[in-house]
Motif scaffolding. Structure first.
Motif, mmCIF file in Angstrom:
data_model
loop_
_atom_site.group_PDB
_atom_site.id
_atom_site.type_symbol
_atom_site.label_atom_id
_atom_site.label_comp_id
_atom_site.label_asym_id
_atom_site.label_seq_id
_atom_site.Cartn_x
_atom_site.Cartn_y
_atom_site.Cartn_z
ATOM 1 N N LYS A 191 32.728 -2.361 47.582
ATOM 2 C CA LYS A 191 31.443 -2.956 48.550
ATOM 3 C C LYS A 191 30.151 -2.326 48.069
ATOM 4 O O LYS A 191 29.986 -1.298 47.609
ATOM 5 N N ASN A 206 36.733 2.959 45.040
ATOM 6 C CA ASN A 206 36.913 2.334 46.451
ATOM 7 C C ASN A 206 37.601 3.576 47.368
ATOM 8 O O ASN A 206 37.124 3.541 48.668
ATOM 9 N N GLU A 207 38.712 4.026 47.052
ATOM 10 C CA GLU A 207 39.078 5.285 47.581
ATOM 11 C C GLU A 207 38.171 6.482 48.134
ATOM 12 O O GLU A 207 37.946 6.948 49.082
ATOM 13 N N LYS A 263 35.802 5.388 51.055
ATOM 14 C CA LYS A 263 36.477 5.465 52.626
ATOM 15 C C LYS A 263 36.616 6.488 53.404
ATOM 16 O O LYS A 263 36.410 7.699 52.726
#
Length: 103
Positions: free
Chosen positions: A41, A99-100, A103
């Motif tokens: 994102k 991405n991890e 989060k």
């Protein structure tokens, strides 16, 4: 350290996490088709073969995180950027790794 980070020199996630917290410029260097199938994102897509001709998009960015599918293309992109005078470039490795970390 996993196989790909050992092979391609991906930075440890501490440096990556710090850059992400500081609002790093996220660049997915995979093809536009790969990017369309899913990415991080807020990331922009500048395929590896266009990085050298799109240097203006990187100007003024404090932290740049490049990533791809395996870490190979992002390592190449990091080298291109550093050869053109950009500092604070981090090879985030795989897009899933980046991405991890978000989060």
């Amino acid at each position: 350290m996993n196989f790909f980070s050992a092979l391609f020199g991906t930075t440890d996630n501490t440096q990556l996490n710090e850059a992400l917290q500081e609002g790093a410029f996220l660049v997915d260097v995979r093809s536009s088709g790969e990017f369309a199938s899913g990415s991080v994102k807020g990331a922009v897509n500048i395929p590896l073969d266009q990085v050298g001709s799109q240097l203006s998009k990187f100007k003024g960015k404090k932290n740049i995180v490049v990533f791809c599918r395996s870490g190979n293309r992002s390592a190449q992109a990091k080298n291109i950027l550093e050869q053109n005078g950009f500092q604070d470039v981090i090879n985030g490795g795989t897009w899933n790794n980046v991405n991890e970390c978000i989060k």
